[in-house]
Design a protein around this motif. Structure first.
Motif, mmCIF file in Angstrom:
data_model
loop_
_atom_site.group_PDB
_atom_site.id
_atom_site.type_symbol
_atom_site.label_atom_id
_atom_site.label_comp_id
_atom_site.label_asym_id
_atom_site.label_seq_id
_atom_site.Cartn_x
_atom_site.Cartn_y
_atom_site.Cartn_z
ATOM 1 N N VAL A 420 0.823 -1.209 0.000
ATOM 2 C CA VAL A 420 0.000 0.000 0.000
ATOM 3 C C VAL A 420 0.860 1.263 0.000
ATOM 4 N N ALA A 421 1.972 1.246 0.712
ATOM 5 C CA ALA A 421 2.820 2.445 0.806
ATOM 6 C C ALA A 421 3.336 2.896 -0.550
ATOM 7 N N ASP A 422 3.451 1.951 -1.500
ATOM 8 C CA ASP A 422 3.942 2.287 -2.836
ATOM 9 C C ASP A 422 2.821 2.660 -3.798
ATOM 10 N N HIS A 423 1.578 2.464 -3.387
ATOM 11 C CA HIS A 423 0.455 2.643 -4.313
ATOM 12 C C HIS A 423 -0.583 3.663 -3.847
ATOM 13 N N TYR A 424 -0.311 4.311 -2.719
ATOM 14 C CA TYR A 424 -1.267 5.312 -2.240
ATOM 15 C C TYR A 424 -0.522 6.602 -1.918
ATOM 16 N N PHE A 425 -1.116 7.740 -2.358
ATOM 17 C CA PHE A 425 -0.482 9.048 -2.198
ATOM 18 C C PHE A 425 -1.522 10.062 -1.722
ATOM 19 N N TYR A 426 -1.072 10.961 -0.868
ATOM 20 C CA TYR A 426 -1.984 12.003 -0.376
ATOM 21 C C TYR A 426 -1.232 13.321 -0.239
ATOM 22 N N THR A 427 -1.909 14.421 -0.586
ATOM 23 C CA THR A 427 -1.382 15.759 -0.339
ATOM 24 C C THR A 427 -2.542 16.666 0.054
ATOM 25 N N ALA A 428 -2.278 17.654 0.880
ATOM 26 C CA ALA A 428 -3.340 18.523 1.377
ATOM 27 C C ALA A 428 -3.742 19.580 0.355
ATOM 28 N N ASP A 429 -2.874 19.863 -0.614
ATOM 29 C CA ASP A 429 -3.080 21.011 -1.495
ATOM 30 C C ASP A 429 -2.954 20.590 -2.962
ATOM 31 N N PHE A 430 -3.906 21.031 -3.784
ATOM 32 C CA PHE A 430 -3.862 20.735 -5.219
ATOM 33 C C PHE A 430 -2.573 21.251 -5.862
ATOM 34 N N LYS A 431 -2.027 22.331 -5.320
ATOM 35 C CA LYS A 431 -0.842 22.945 -5.925
ATOM 36 C C LYS A 431 0.395 22.060 -5.824
ATOM 37 N N THR A 432 0.364 21.076 -4.920
ATOM 38 C CA THR A 432 1.530 20.210 -4.748
ATOM 39 C C THR A 432 1.339 18.840 -5.400
ATOM 40 N N MET A 433 0.320 18.704 -6.233
ATOM 41 C CA MET A 433 0.068 17.423 -6.897
ATOM 42 C C MET A 433 1.206 17.012 -7.825
ATOM 43 N N ASN A 434 1.910 18.005 -8.371
ATOM 44 C CA ASN A 434 3.004 17.674 -9.283
ATOM 45 C C ASN A 434 4.081 16.847 -8.587
ATOM 46 N N LEU A 440 5.073 8.919 -8.472
ATOM 47 C CA LEU A 440 4.257 7.798 -8.921
ATOM 48 C C LEU A 440 4.919 7.116 -10.124
ATOM 49 N N GLN A 441 5.406 5.909 -9.916
ATOM 50 C CA GLN A 441 6.095 5.149 -10.966
ATOM 51 C C GLN A 441 5.207 3.988 -11.399
ATOM 52 N N ILE A 442 4.743 4.017 -12.654
ATOM 53 C CA ILE A 442 3.828 2.965 -13.095
ATOM 54 C C ILE A 442 4.376 2.145 -14.252
ATOM 55 N N ASN A 443 5.638 2.368 -14.632
ATOM 56 C CA ASN A 443 6.212 1.539 -15.692
ATOM 57 C C ASN A 443 6.290 0.094 -15.214
ATOM 58 N N VAL A 444 5.879 -0.811 -16.083
ATOM 59 C CA VAL A 444 5.850 -2.228 -15.727
ATOM 60 C C VAL A 444 6.783 -2.984 -16.663
ATOM 61 N N CYS A 445 7.701 -3.759 -16.089
ATOM 62 C CA CYS A 445 8.655 -4.502 -16.904
ATOM 63 C C CYS A 445 8.005 -5.758 -17.465
ATOM 64 N N GLN A 446 8.509 -6.184 -18.624
ATOM 65 C CA GLN A 446 8.010 -7.404 -19.237
ATOM 66 C C GLN A 446 8.479 -8.611 -18.439
ATOM 67 N N GLU A 447 7.817 -9.749 -18.691
ATOM 68 C CA GLU A 447 8.206 -10.983 -18.008
ATOM 69 C C GLU A 447 9.646 -11.338 -18.366
ATOM 70 N N GLU A 448 10.347 -12.011 -17.431
ATOM 71 C CA GLU A 448 11.712 -12.415 -17.701
ATOM 72 C C GLU A 448 11.763 -13.409 -18.848
ATOM 73 N N ASP A 449 12.831 -13.339 -19.613
ATOM 74 C CA ASP A 449 13.058 -14.269 -20.703
ATOM 75 C C ASP A 449 13.227 -15.669 -20.111
ATOM 76 N N PRO A 450 12.562 -16.673 -20.708
ATOM 77 C CA PRO A 450 12.682 -18.031 -20.179
ATOM 78 C C PRO A 450 14.130 -18.488 -20.094
ATOM 79 N N CYS A 451 14.963 -18.036 -21.059
ATOM 80 C CA CYS A 451 16.374 -18.418 -21.052
ATOM 81 C C CYS A 451 17.063 -17.890 -19.802
ATOM 82 N N GLU A 452 16.708 -16.647 -19.420
ATOM 83 C CA GLU A 452 17.274 -16.054 -18.225
ATOM 84 C C GLU A 452 16.844 -16.840 -16.986
ATOM 85 N N CYS A 453 15.584 -17.297 -16.997
ATOM 86 C CA CYS A 453 15.091 -18.083 -15.861
ATOM 87 C C CYS A 453 15.855 -19.401 -15.766
#
Length: 489
Positions: A420-434, A440-453
């Motif tokens: 939850v700590a990595d997926h929930y964010f709160y700020t008191a002021d709209f001006k600090t949303m930036n 907020l990091q939402i890039n998702v890596c592809q599955e590992e290559d079977p050869c690597e596994c």
């Protein structure tokens, strides 16, 4: 106050004093270079300002300008003159030299009518700080307005000043004589102690020259060293500016700031945005900018990141489905066109809509692609969210919850995925949303290559074999020690 607290306070005061002394010394030695800044003076020339007093204002402007590094790639200066009407005396693009700028200031004449300060701020925001008049949109260029006035405005300044600040303009307010102090505080940026000044008469206004020269003084021209950058990984200094780079194995995103370890990963992202009446129109514009800051960090394309947008209040409205826009320019323009709904806050209803509609194949969702939901709200939901939040996560969606102002943090945690700590964010002021957009990091890596596994499995087997051999050797050593002990006995 504890001894530790007292020592910390002394350290803070000492550090600030060191900075102030260093700036003053640099000013005296002529070593102060101003950071690239767009500065606009907004000068009251109403009938209460006598001609001789207006000349003193021009002397003040000239002396502040004299301490700036004026140039097309350095500090640009504009002057707005106002009374009952507003006149753009000097635009930011007009003068590239200090001498030409000072000469232009000397020719400004008072308008000698009413005091429409709000109108002047509006003009500065819409015209003086526009690209057409020479303002720069680079994130490294600050926008500063210095207002000089001696009276009570005949129009409203609070709301327009708030909009100017929200647009990124730093406002300084200088009051003279019988000025209304409440109005000055309504105009100025925070902290007010640094942005509001008062002098009893125009003859004393020159005393503020040093303050503003030092305010623009930037001895540390290395923006990376000063921390005045927003590079996610590595900051590289360039003359008067900087550029960003990424650590090995990461790719610099299109925003020139963010880094991704998986720039080629396919991902479906749906924003679920609270458009209830408590948000208010001016803040809703900030929310749209916040969405586009996150979009900037995604690799939007036909094969990689697809983005959908849902807005909700008492009802739910799909603004556009996944995959409709496959480039950032069109996507960001579509976000900007989103109209504010107002009314209630049915967050549970919106979550159900996302699960049942937005991530459906008929709405552009792709099979086998990671699904990410980003929920934004500024208040307590008027319906139950528990079942809808649980359903979204059971469906395998990666859920982020972002709250502002009166948002209920327990509800945000209920929506957010684990951890939850990595997926929930709160700020008191709209001006600090930036700031949330940066975190907020939402890039998702592809599955590992079977050869690597397979390589990992082989390595594990080798370790196990080595441990087996080592165990046998230890057993042999133990037997020899036992035998020796028996002989001794």
């Amino acid at each position: 106050m504890t001894l530790l607290g007292f020592v910390m306070l002394l350290c803070i005061l000492g550090a600030q004093a060191t900075v102030d002394l260093r700036n003053a010394a640099a000013m005296a030695a002529g070593l102060c270079n101003t950071k690239p800044t767009d500065v606009v003076f907004i000068v009251d020339s109403s009938r209460s300002v006598r001609p001789a007093e207006f000349e003193q204002v021009k002397v003040f402007l000239t002396k502040v300008i004299d301490g700036l590094s004026v140039g097309a790639d350095a500090t640009r200066v504009g002057v707005v003159n106002y009374a009952s009407r507003v006149k753009n005396e000097i635009s930011l693009k007009s003068h590239k030299t200090k001498a030409g700028l000072v000469k232009a200031v000397s020719k400004i004449e008072p308008l000698s009518t009413g005091t429409m300060t709000g109108l002047a701020i509006q003009f500065a925001m819409n015209v003086a700080f526009s690209e057409a008049e020479g303002a720069r949109k680079s994130p490294g260029i600050s926008k500063v307005a210095i207002i000089v006035t001696d009276g009570r405005p005949q129009d409203n300044v609070r709301d327009i000043a708030a909009r100017a600040r929200e647009s990124g303009i730093e406002l300084f307010a200088i009051g003279v004589g019988r000025v209304d102090m409440t109005t000055l505080r309504q105009m100025a940026s925070e902290p007010l102690d640094d942005h509001v000044d008062y002098v009893e008469s125009y003859s004393l206004i020159e005393k503020l020259t040093k303050k503003f020269q030092e305010a623009f003084c930037a001895i540390v021209s290395d923006l990376c060293a000063s921390g005045d950058h927003d590079c996610e990984h590595i900051c590289i200094s360039t003359p008067g500016s900087f550029k960003c780079a990424c650590r090995e194995g990461h790719t610099l995103m299109e925003d020139g700031r963010s880094c991704s370890a998986c720039s080629n990963a396919a991902i479906d992202v749906v924003f679920v945005i609270d458009g209830s009446k408590s948000v208010r129109p001016e803040n809703f514009e900030l929310v749209k900018k916040w969405i586009n800051l996150i979009v900037d960090k995604l690799d939007v394309s036909e094969t990689n990141a697809h983005v959908g947008l849902v807005q909700y209040s008492s009802t739910v409205r799909q603004e556009f489905p996944l995959g409709r826009y496959n480039n950032k320019k069109e996507l960001k323009e579509a976000v900007k066109r989103m109209a504010y709904m107002e009314r209630g806050t049915m967050t549970g209803h919106a979550l159900n809509f996302m699960s049942e509609n937005s991530f459906g194949p008929n709405q552009g969702a792709r099979p086998g692609v990671t699904k990410v939901g980003i929920v934004f709200t500024d208040g307590r939901s008027q319906d139950y969210i528990g079942d809808a939040a649980r359903k979204a996560k059971e469906n395998g969606f990666k859920m982020y919850a972002v709250g502002v102002g009166n948002a209920v943090e327990d509800e945000l945690r209920e929506i957010a995925s684990e951890p939850v700590a990595d997926h929930y964010f709160y700020t008191a002021d709209f001006k600090t949303m930036n700031q949330i957009a940066k975190k907020l990091q939402i890039n998702v890596c592809q599955e590992e290559d079977p050869c690597e596994c397979n390589s990992v499995i082989k390595f594990q087997k080798k370790v196990e074999e080595a441990l087996t051999v080592l165990t046998k050797k230890l057993e042999a050593v133990t037997k020899r020690i036992t035998a020796l002990e028996n002989k001794i006995v």
